[in-house]
Design a protein around this motif. Structure first.
Motif, PDB file in Angstrom:
ATOM      1  N   ILE A  22      15.410  19.524 -20.896  1.00 24.43           N
ATOM      2  CA  ILE A  22      14.072  19.644 -21.478  1.00 24.43           C
ATOM      3  C   ILE A  22      14.201  20.029 -22.939  1.00 24.43           C
ATOM      4  N   ASP A  23      13.667  19.190 -23.792  1.00 22.03           N
ATOM      5  CA  ASP A  23      13.584  19.502 -25.224  1.00 22.03           C
ATOM      6  C   ASP A  23      12.184  20.032 -25.485  1.00 22.03           C
ATOM      7  N   PHE A  24      12.040  21.334 -25.380  1.00 10.31           N
ATOM      8  CA  PHE A  24      10.750  21.987 -25.585  1.00 10.31           C
ATOM      9  C   PHE A  24      10.605  22.284 -27.077  1.00 10.31           C
ATOM     10  N   GLY A  25       9.820  21.461 -27.767  1.00  9.52           N
ATOM     11  CA  GLY A  25       9.731  21.545 -29.204  1.00  9.52           C
ATOM     12  C   GLY A  25       8.473  22.234 -29.693  1.00  9.52           C
ATOM     13  N   THR A  26       8.446  22.521 -30.983  1.00 13.22           N
ATOM     14  CA  THR A  26       7.293  23.183 -31.581  1.00 13.22           C
ATOM     15  C   THR A  26       6.076  22.282 -31.575  1.00 13.22           C
ATOM     16  N   THR A  27       6.262  21.022 -31.934  1.00 11.09           N
ATOM     17  CA  THR A  27       5.137  20.085 -32.002  1.00 11.09           C
ATOM     18  C   THR A  27       5.228  18.965 -30.974  1.00 11.09           C
ATOM     19  N   TYR A  28       6.450  18.598 -30.577  1.00 14.40           N
ATOM     20  CA  TYR A  28       6.633  17.544 -29.579  1.00 14.40           C
ATOM     21  C   TYR A  28       7.689  17.985 -28.575  1.00 14.40           C
ATOM     22  N   SER A  29       7.542  17.522 -27.331  1.00 13.56           N
ATOM     23  CA  SER A  29       8.488  17.861 -26.272  1.00 13.56           C
ATOM     24  C   SER A  29       8.805  16.626 -25.450  1.00 13.56           C
ATOM     25  N   GLY A  30       9.966  16.659 -24.799  1.00 14.09           N
ATOM     26  CA  GLY A  30      10.362  15.557 -23.942  1.00 14.09           C
ATOM     27  C   GLY A  30      11.405  16.008 -22.940  1.00 14.09           C
ATOM     28  N   PHE A  31      11.736  15.131 -21.995  1.00 14.16           N
ATOM     29  CA  PHE A  31      12.804  15.458 -21.055  1.00 14.16           C
ATOM     30  C   PHE A  31      13.521  14.193 -20.625  1.00 14.16           C
ATOM     31  N   ALA A  32      14.746  14.392 -20.152  1.00 17.63           N
ATOM     32  CA  ALA A  32      15.562  13.302 -19.628  1.00 17.63           C
ATOM     33  C   ALA A  32      16.272  13.813 -18.389  1.00 17.63           C
TER      34      ALA A  32
ATOM     35  N   LYS B 222       2.216  33.010 -21.517  1.00 15.50           N
ATOM     36  CA  LYS B 222       1.458  32.221 -20.551  1.00 15.50           C
ATOM     37  C   LYS B 222       1.367  30.768 -21.007  1.00 15.50           C
ATOM     38  N   ALA B 223       1.150  30.553 -22.310  1.00 10.02           N
ATOM     39  CA  ALA B 223       1.062  29.193 -22.827  1.00 10.02           C
ATOM     40  C   ALA B 223       2.371  28.449 -22.611  1.00 10.02           C
ATOM     41  N   ILE B 224       3.499  29.094 -22.908  1.00  6.56           N
ATOM     42  CA  ILE B 224       4.805  28.456 -22.702  1.00  6.56           C
ATOM     43  C   ILE B 224       5.021  28.167 -21.225  1.00  6.56           C
ATOM     44  N   THR B 225       4.702  29.138 -20.381  1.00  8.06           N
ATOM     45  CA  THR B 225       4.854  28.954 -18.940  1.00  8.06           C
ATOM     46  C   THR B 225       4.003  27.792 -18.442  1.00  8.06           C
ATOM     47  N   ASP B 226       2.749  27.737 -18.866  1.00  8.12           N
ATOM     48  CA  ASP B 226       1.845  26.673 -18.420  1.00  8.12           C
ATOM     49  C   ASP B 226       2.337  25.306 -18.874  1.00  8.12           C
ATOM     50  N   TYR B 227       2.854  25.227 -20.094  1.00  7.99           N
ATOM     51  CA  TYR B 227       3.324  23.921 -20.579  1.00  7.99           C
ATOM     52  C   TYR B 227       4.560  23.468 -19.799  1.00  7.99           C
ATOM     53  N   LEU B 228       5.494  24.378 -19.563  1.00  3.54           N
ATOM     54  CA  LEU B 228       6.682  24.018 -18.784  1.00  3.54           C
ATOM     55  C   LEU B 228       6.297  23.623 -17.361  1.00  3.54           C
ATOM     56  N   ARG B 229       5.287  24.283 -16.807  1.00  2.00           N
ATOM     57  CA  ARG B 229       4.833  23.931 -15.468  1.00  2.00           C
ATOM     58  C   ARG B 229       4.237  22.527 -15.444  1.00  2.00           C
ATOM     59  N   GLU B 230       3.423  22.194 -16.446  1.00  2.00           N
ATOM     60  CA  GLU B 230       2.842  20.855 -16.508  1.00  2.00           C
ATOM     61  C   GLU B 230       3.923  19.801 -16.674  1.00  2.00           C
ATOM     62  N   MET B 231       4.904  20.081 -17.532  1.00  2.00           N
ATOM     63  CA  MET B 231       5.996  19.134 -17.700  1.00  2.00           C
ATOM     64  C   MET B 231       6.775  18.969 -16.405  1.00  2.00           C
ATOM     65  N   GLY B 232       6.904  20.057 -15.667  1.00  2.00           N
ATOM     66  CA  GLY B 232       7.625  20.002 -14.408  1.00  2.00           C
ATOM     67  C   GLY B 232       6.977  19.090 -13.385  1.00  2.00           C
ATOM     68  N   THR B 233       5.664  18.882 -13.497  1.00  2.00           N
ATOM     69  CA  THR B 233       4.989  17.990 -12.554  1.00  2.00           C
ATOM     70  C   THR B 233       5.392  16.536 -12.748  1.00  2.00           C
TER      71      THR B 233
END
Length: 547
Positions: free
Chosen positions: A13-23, A112-123
């Motif tokens: 997971i590339d959790f970025g400041t403005t953009y994020s992605g995963f492989a 909480k914001a970081i947690t919520d974003y990682l959770r959404e990406m996890g879906t």
């Protein structure tokens, strides 16, 4: 059985400041698959690191691009009345001035914001039939080079709360710095430049949305890399060009109007920013002969602005038919302060690392032709090859995945801090009298390993220590500092990392109860081991980070 033998799938997971992605990739068939399907967007490697909450900022309603920008309605008042999205929350992890961090809505914590974003990406992550996700998946999470141990501890906590790992100390979550991941990705590209790569050094410049990270690496042998210099970085990514654009817009519409847009019509404001990025920023080469004056039509990209502009601003815009012209010099002025900071970072790395065979530019900002040309203009005389790999925006996440698939790729690292423990010594003649404890002792910082030192994977640093005669436990409190040395653990710049407490009930042995204490820097997270040499009992990885 080692936990590694249970891993079937690696997810980066590339959790970025403005953009994020995963492989992700299956270990038995390690074809790298980079996700390109996001909410309302298909075909892009990353999506925006943005969240849209409900009124109480409790539940996520949208995330990614649809949470950020809203195409405006052309007729009547805007129908895009939504709560202001939350973005740039990753900046709260960095050691930067509070003025550089985007304020969060009242009642919303950045964790909480970081947690919520990682959770959404996890879906979105792929689940394989019959695969126990928490037991058989290795997560690799990227972090900027300048992140502290505290920041990585907070990210681990967020990943755990997001359900990405089964327990807080799980080894199935590993960290890789962004420049380190980029170095692994570029390692294969480097072989195209030289018949032999052993001993060759190369510089990675990872220019992302929020941060720019740098590292200099060298080939040791085969597919193994060593680190030549300390990783460095700064907050000077492409998002800061967007900030310069908004400053220019403020000069055209006024502070009051800009404040109203930010508070009440943020979707339209961001739509205007995204149009600037798509039609101006990404196309800007820095060559005046290739530049065409861009007409920003406010009635098209942000029509609601007409309701709020007043006075001389309104008169000027009405005369110009609500069109703002962006000429070459005004666009160039948005880039130059940011690029200047990047050039200074590169100079610092080259001055510290000596000879460098190749410079690789990776990250989303590295796709900028103007940034590329400025860097080549500045450093062509010092580095023969300055290259931009294919799809540089995906270099980080693909390199992080490679790291997870083959974790012995990185053989050495250069420490960013000096590490040591607090020890209790007899108070000496030249020690400050005010620091005397119990009439005869003094607490001091005892250095174990120094900043700038190159350390090998799983290499341990420490020594044997003995307790006081009547103590029933021995406490190892670990501190770190950016200075080369330290005297006291409460001096400026010294930070607490954590502690290990070793039980020592055999007080009848007095001081003859040696304990071997070691720090290991083989992975991105520090491992501490304390072993009672009499009983053989070992205490490992029991740091309690100050989160």
């Amino acid at each position: 059985m080692s936990w590694r033998s249970d891993i079937r799938v690696v997810v980066a997971i590339d959790f970025g400041t403005t953009y994020s992605g995963f492989a992700y990739a299956h270990k038995q068939n390690p074809e790298i698959i980079t996700n390109d399907v996001w909410p309302e967007v298909i075909g892009t490697i990353k999506t925006n690191t943005v969240l849209q909450y409900d009124e109480k900022y409790k539940n996520v309603q949208e995330w990614g691009y649809p949470a950020l920008a809203k195409r405006p309605q052309r007729k009547g008042r805007s129908k895009n009345v939504v709560y202001k999205p939350v973005e740039l929350f990753k900046l709260h992890l960095g050691d930067i001035p509070e003025s550089e961090k985007r304020p969060l809505p009242k009642g919303l914590d950045y964790k909480k914001a970081i947690t919520d974003y990682l959770r959404e990406m996890g879906t979105l992550e792929v689940r394989w039939p019959g695969l126990d996700f928490l037991n058989h998946v290795l997560m690799v999470l990227t972090v900027p080079a300048e992140y502290s141990e505290k920041s990585k501890g907070i990210l681990r906590e967020c990943a755990y709360n997001a359900g990405l790992i089964g327990n807080l100390k799980s080894e199935k979550l590993q960290f890789s710095t962004e420049p380190e991941a980029a170095a692994i990705h570029c390692m294969r590209v480097l072989k195209e430049y030289f018949a032999t790569t052993e001993g060759k050094s190369f510089l990675i410049v990872d220019a992302g949305g929020g941060t720019v990270d740098l590292t200099t690496r060298r080939f040791i042998t085969g597919d193994q890399l060593g680190e030549v210099t300390e990783r460095t970085g700064d907050f000077c990514g492409s998002a800061y060009v967007d900030r310069e654009f908004l400053k220019l817009m403020k000069r055209h519409i006024g502070d009051q109007t800009m404040n109203i847009l930010e508070e009440q019509h943020y979707g339209q404001l961001q739509y205007m920013v995204q149009e600037f990025c798509r039609r101006v920023k990404l196309l800007f080469t820095g060559n005046p002969e290739e530049f065409k004056i861009f007409e920003l039509d406010l009635e098209e990209v942000c029509p609601v602005v007409k309701q709020y502009v007043t006075g001389s601003y309104k008169e000027k815009l009405e005369d110009d038919e609500w069109i703002i012209e962006l000429d070459f010099e005004s666009v160039k002025a948005m880039f130059d302060p940011i690029i200047g900071r990047i050039i200074r970072l590169i100079s610092g790395q080259l001055n510290a690392g000596g000879e460098c065979s190749v410079m690789f530019l990776v990250g989303g900002f590295s796709e900028s032709k103007y940034l590329q040309s400025r860097i080549r203009q500045e450093f062509a005389s010092r580095i023969k090859d300055i290259a931009v790999p294919k799809q540089p925006q995906a270099a980080i996440v693909r390199g992080a995945l490679d790291y997870g698939l083959k974790m012995d790729t990185i053989k050495t690292r250069v420490l960013k801090y000096t590490y040591g423990i607090e020890v209790q010594n007899l108070h000496g003649m030249f020690d400050p009298p005010e620091r005397k404890v119990d009439g005869k002792y003094i607490f001091k910082f005892h250095k174990l390993v120094e900043r700038g030192q190159e350390v090998g994977v799983d290499e341990a640093f420490g020594e044997s220590f003995k307790p006081l005669e009547h103590t029933t436990s021995l406490r190892f409190t670990v501190y770190f500092t950016k200075e080369k040395k330290g005297t006291y653990c409460d001096e400026l710049g010294m930070s607490l990392l954590g502690e290990i407490i070793v039980d020592m009930p055999d007080t009848y042995l007095g001081k003859e109860r040696p304990v071997d204490f070691r720090l290991m820097f083989g992975r991105m997270e520090i491992t501490a081991i304390a072993k009672n040499q009499l009983t053989g009992h070992e205490y490992k990885s029991t740091f309690k980070l100050e989160l």
